[in-house]
Design a protein around this motif. Structure first.
Motif, short mmCIF file in Angstrom:
data_model
loop_
_atom_site.label_atom_id
_atom_site.label_comp_id
_atom_site.label_asym_id
_atom_site.label_seq_id
_atom_site.Cartn_x
_atom_site.Cartn_y
_atom_site.Cartn_z
N UNK A 61 0.83 -1.22 0.00
CA UNK A 61 0.00 0.00 0.00
C UNK A 61 0.85 1.26 0.00
N UNK A 62 1.93 1.25 0.77
CA UNK A 62 2.82 2.42 0.81
C UNK A 62 3.47 2.63 -0.56
N UNK A 63 3.91 1.56 -1.19
CA UNK A 63 4.52 1.68 -2.52
C UNK A 63 3.51 2.23 -3.53
N UNK A 64 2.28 1.71 -3.49
CA UNK A 64 1.25 2.19 -4.40
C UNK A 64 0.96 3.67 -4.16
N UNK A 65 0.92 4.07 -2.89
CA UNK A 65 0.69 5.46 -2.55
C UNK A 65 1.80 6.35 -3.11
N UNK A 66 3.04 5.93 -2.95
CA UNK A 66 4.17 6.73 -3.43
C UNK A 66 4.16 6.84 -4.95
N UNK A 67 3.82 5.74 -5.64
CA UNK A 67 3.72 5.80 -7.11
C UNK A 67 2.62 6.76 -7.53
N UNK A 68 1.48 6.68 -6.86
CA UNK A 68 0.35 7.57 -7.16
C UNK A 68 0.74 9.02 -6.90
N UNK A 70 3.72 10.33 -6.95
CA UNK A 70 4.68 10.73 -7.98
C UNK A 70 3.95 11.04 -9.30
N UNK A 71 3.00 10.19 -9.67
CA UNK A 71 2.24 10.40 -10.89
C UNK A 71 1.43 11.71 -10.82
N UNK A 72 0.81 11.96 -9.67
CA UNK A 72 0.03 13.19 -9.49
C UNK A 72 0.92 14.43 -9.58
N UNK A 73 2.13 14.35 -9.06
CA UNK A 73 3.05 15.47 -9.13
C UNK A 73 3.46 15.73 -10.58
N UNK A 74 3.70 14.66 -11.35
CA UNK A 74 4.03 14.83 -12.77
C UNK A 74 2.87 15.48 -13.51
N UNK A 75 1.65 15.03 -13.24
CA UNK A 75 0.47 15.60 -13.89
C UNK A 75 0.32 17.07 -13.53
#
Length: 91
Positions: A61-68, A70-75
């Motif tokens: 869950x923590x890994x998924x949160x961090x990926x999400x 990161x993706x939101x920051x790129x967007x």
């Protein structure tokens, strides 16, 4: 004159009491927060000991949160760049 000194003394006592009351309330709130924090830690430790798979799940869950995140920051950066580009075209 003695009367004004007496009133001033009462006023100082009132301020002291008010300061004491405020400090006590702040300390009580900090203690409550620490108690909640400590309770949460104990709960987490108990849950992990009774269900070892929980550690793996929490890491996933923590890994998924961090990926999400990161993706939101790129967007967000893309949207900012697009909005700046459109602002320059209009000018």
């Amino acid at each position: 004159m003695a009367e004004s000194e007496f009133q001033q003394g009462n006023n100082d006592d009132g301020k002291t009491r008010e300061n004491f009351k405020k400090s006590t309330e702040e300390l009580l709130e900090k203690m409550e927060n620490l108690t909640v924090w400590a309770t949460q830690i104990v709960y987490d430790c108990t849950a992990i000991r009774t269900n070892p798979a929980l550690t793996t799940t929490m890491q996933h869950l923590e890994d998924a949160f961090l990926r999400c995140k990161e993706h939101m920051e790129k967007k967000r950066q893309e949207v900012l760049m697009e909005s700046r580009g459109e602002g320059q075209k209009k000018e």
